[in-house]
Enzyme design. Structure first.
Site, PDB file in Angstrom:
ATOM      1  N   LYS A  76       0.824  -1.220   0.000  1.00  0.00           N
ATOM      2  CA  LYS A  76       0.000   0.000   0.000  1.00  0.00           C
ATOM      3  C   LYS A  76       0.859   1.271   0.000  1.00  0.00           C
ATOM      4  O   LYS A  76       0.612   2.198  -0.775  1.00  0.00           O
ATOM      5  CB  LYS A  76      -0.932  -0.023   1.218  1.00  0.00           C
ATOM      6  CG  LYS A  76      -1.907   1.138   1.301  1.00  0.00           C
ATOM      7  CD  LYS A  76      -2.920   0.947   2.405  1.00  0.00           C
ATOM      8  CE  LYS A  76      -2.308   0.952   3.794  1.00  0.00           C
ATOM      9  NZ  LYS A  76      -1.697  -0.276   4.251  1.00  0.00           N
ATOM     10  N   ARG A  99       2.522   8.252   6.974  1.00  0.00           N
ATOM     11  CA  ARG A  99       2.811   8.166   8.410  1.00  0.00           C
ATOM     12  C   ARG A  99       4.297   7.917   8.642  1.00  0.00           C
ATOM     13  O   ARG A  99       5.008   7.471   7.749  1.00  0.00           O
ATOM     14  CB  ARG A  99       2.012   7.016   9.049  1.00  0.00           C
ATOM     15  CG  ARG A  99       0.525   7.255   9.113  1.00  0.00           C
ATOM     16  CD  ARG A  99      -0.202   6.012   9.584  1.00  0.00           C
ATOM     17  NE  ARG A  99      -0.040   4.914   8.638  1.00  0.00           N
ATOM     18  CZ  ARG A  99      -0.274   3.640   8.919  1.00  0.00           C
ATOM     19  NH1 ARG A  99      -0.647   3.291  10.131  1.00  0.00           N
ATOM     20  NH2 ARG A  99      -0.124   2.702   7.999  1.00  0.00           N
ATOM     21  N   ALA A 278      -3.310   1.247  12.665  1.00  0.00           N
ATOM     22  CA  ALA A 278      -4.730   1.223  12.301  1.00  0.00           C
ATOM     23  C   ALA A 278      -5.492   0.099  12.979  1.00  0.00           C
ATOM     24  O   ALA A 278      -6.720   0.102  12.964  1.00  0.00           O
ATOM     25  CB  ALA A 278      -4.884   1.107  10.788  1.00  0.00           C
ATOM     26  N   PHE A 386       3.252  -8.284  -9.224  1.00  0.00           N
ATOM     27  CA  PHE A 386       4.506  -8.975  -8.937  1.00  0.00           C
ATOM     28  C   PHE A 386       4.968  -9.677 -10.211  1.00  0.00           C
ATOM     29  O   PHE A 386       4.161  -9.999 -11.102  1.00  0.00           O
ATOM     30  CB  PHE A 386       4.315 -10.003  -7.817  1.00  0.00           C
ATOM     31  CG  PHE A 386       4.236  -9.405  -6.444  1.00  0.00           C
ATOM     32  CD1 PHE A 386       5.178  -9.714  -5.476  1.00  0.00           C
ATOM     33  CD2 PHE A 386       3.211  -8.533  -6.091  1.00  0.00           C
ATOM     34  CE1 PHE A 386       5.112  -9.178  -4.200  1.00  0.00           C
ATOM     35  CE2 PHE A 386       3.131  -7.984  -4.824  1.00  0.00           C
ATOM     36  CZ  PHE A 386       4.087  -8.310  -3.867  1.00  0.00           C
TER      37      PHE A 386
END
Length: 561
Positions: A76, A99, A278, A386
């Site tokens: 992500k 973050r 999270a 991938f």
């Protein structure tokens, strides 16, 4: 023919040519008074920038989320960085907002959070280690509050605090299971008042959540003052304001509140600030960083932790609500490998083509698609490709998404950086410009705590219902009596499953969510609901990632990923 040598993330990062941070600041039209350097390649941005740009139209906020994570990996953060670079490649003025990594998982098993391959933020080593000291400042402020609390009890306890009901623990930015349950104050009267306590990981601290949800310095101080640290003998909450220390704690955090400016491998600006998990917190970077990104660029690409059931739900129901902005688009990241694992394929067989397992695992992705649609937002799926993925597998995933009314874009950001995200970037821009945006929160703050929890469990997780422990039921009554019933809910739940059982992969049905306990985060502005066995202090694995870490003779980091 010998196999092609694939470079590690840290090797790629260390070989890149970074621009001096003043050149990145110049790209954003920041004056020298708007930022202060932390070495050659990092800077703190002044909070005054938001005031200076308050009349400027906001850029578009793009939220990147994902399917339920698996050991196969989703990427992500890599897609977030890649998309930001991709938007720059197609001529758009973009910035990335991420973050800050926690040392706990970095030294444990998950690794860092700086992206991967040719879609990384740099300097990667600094970002994944001490960076600009923000997490240390949060740790210090949290533990200072604990020290002031214990000192108050030791010095006469004029607030009549019941030591059996002290809720404020201490924190450390490491995975350290031995500290989950401790006894403090041993050693006789001079050493303090003995009581049971424990440690959480720093990113689970309410002060971390407060820093990430505060709009400015005054808001930070006001939120800190509302932190509930204990209860008195009449079972009334005792706050940081009652202890008189909100000013001192704000002083400790004044530099940490300023967002950090860095860059990607392709020199796209990136703001990295705040780092709540999270699964046990709200999982988003700071409101200030996202707002600042929206003022400094036409597109700000940000991410929320883990799957859409956790980070995205909290971004949309908590962060966007408090920040007062409307996201323009959601990018939902999926990998063929992870979907096959959700379809029952073991990790060591994921390289083999398996269309049947892929179709079975698609149920997890489709549930997350439904969740995002329930918020009324435009959506695109990013297929983080991938090298072992076959064309047939990618085509099947795209077809199944199209049947569900969503386009899935083949994305190769790990191998190609921004070039691998150009198609995704074009699609993102067109969706923002053309698709209808009917964003709304899933629940009203006027509904009860129980109703809000049940709404999340049923609409987001797909649960048939919610069971509340006797303790949780009592707490609901108590919290609503205290006037906390109007706050949003922050669910603490395993990231590996839509349910609260990490073993239930895919799209489980007919399950109930068990809420065992509620915790008030009044300063942050939400109620935490703990489900299943989720812990606020992780442990280290049998073979921690730290065992492969070292430093070379010339001071270069080794083994970070």
């Amino acid at each position: 023919m010998s196999e092609k040598v694939v470079k590690s993330d840290i090797e790629i990062a260390q070989e890149c040519t970074m621009k001096p941070i003043e050149e990145i600041a110049d790209q954003l039209n920041l004056s020298k008074e708007d930022w202060e350097p932390y070495g050659k390649y990092k800077a703190k941005i002044s909070l005054d920038v938001l005031d200076q740009l308050h009349t400027k139209e906001d850029g578009k906020v793009i939220l990147v989320t994902a399917i339920s994570p698996t050991p196969a990996g989703e990427g992500k953060s890599t897609v977030t960085v890649g998309l930001g670079q991709g938007l720059s490649k197609i001529g758009k003025n973009s910035i990335i907002a991420l973050r800050e990594p926690s040392l706990g998982p970095c030294m444990g098993i998950k690794g860092g959070a700086a992206g991967g391959g040719y879609s990384q933020v740099v300097p990667m080593e600094d970002i994944n280690l001490h960076f600009t000291g923000d997490l240390h400042a949060i740790t210090t402020a949290h533990n200072a509050l604990a020290a002031f609390l214990d000192n108050h009890i030791h010095q006469g306890n004029t607030l009549n605090i019941d030591v059996r009901r002290v809720s404020w623990k201490r924190v450390v930015d490491l995975n350290d299971r031995a500290l989950r349950q401790v006894v403090v104050g041993l050693g006789g009267p001079v050493q303090g008042v003995p009581r049971e306590s424990g440690f959480d990981i720093t990113v689970a601290s309410e002060i971390m959540a407060i820093l990430c949800l505060a709009n400015n310095l005054n808001d930070l101080k006001e939120r800190i003052s509302k932190i509930v640290v204990a209860y008195d003998f009449d079972k009334k909450p005792v706050t940081a304001k009652d202890l008189g220390v909100e000013g001192a704690l704000t002083l400790l955090l004044k530099e940490a509140l300023k967002p950090n400016l860095v860059q990607t491998l392709e020199n796209t600006p990136a703001i990295i600030h705040g780092g709540p998990f999270a699964n046990i917190a709200h999982g988003c970077n700071s409101v200030i960083a996202t707002k600042m990104g929206a003022k400094l660029a036409d597109y700000v690409v940000t991410e929320a932790g883990f799957g859409a059931d956790l980070g995205a739900e909290k971004f949309l129901n908590i962060k966007a609500r408090y920040a007062g902005f409307k996201p323009s688009l959601v990018v939902l990241v999926a990998t063929i490998r992870a979907l096959k694992m959700h379809g029952g394929v073991p990790k060591d067989e994921l390289k083999k083509e398996n269309l049947e397992a892929l179709e079975s695992g698609m149920d997890n992705l489709l549930k997350h698609i439904d969740t995002v649609k329930s918020f009324g937002l435009p959506l695109v799926v990013a297929v983080n490709r991938f090298i072992t993925d076959t064309d047939e597998e990618v085509a099947l995933l795209q077809k199944l998404c199209k049947d569900h009314g969503v386009e899935a874009v083949d994305t190769e950001v790990w191998a190609k950086g921004g070039e691998g995200a150009e198609a995704l970037a074009h699609k993102a821009v067109s969706l923002i410009e053309e698709e209808e945006n009917n964003f709304d929160h899933l629940y009203s703050l006027d509904t009860s705590i129980q109703t809000k929890i049940e709404t999340i469990a049923k609409k987001v997780y797909g649960a048939s219902g919610v069971e509340f422990s006797a303790k949780a039921k009592k707490q609901i009554v108590q919290f609503e009596k205290e006037g906390w019933g109007q706050l949003p809910i922050c669910m603490a739940k395993t990231q590996y499953s839509l349910s609260d059982d990490p073993q239930k992969l895919g799209r489980p049905e007919g399950f109930t969510i068990t809420v065992r306990e509620l915790r008030p985060s009044i300063g942050a502005g939400f109620i935490v609901a703990l489900t299943g066995d989720v812990m606020t202090m992780p442990g280290l694995p049998k073979q921690p990632a730290a065992l492969k870490m070292d430093v070379s003779e010339d001071g270069k980091a080794i083994g970070l990923f």
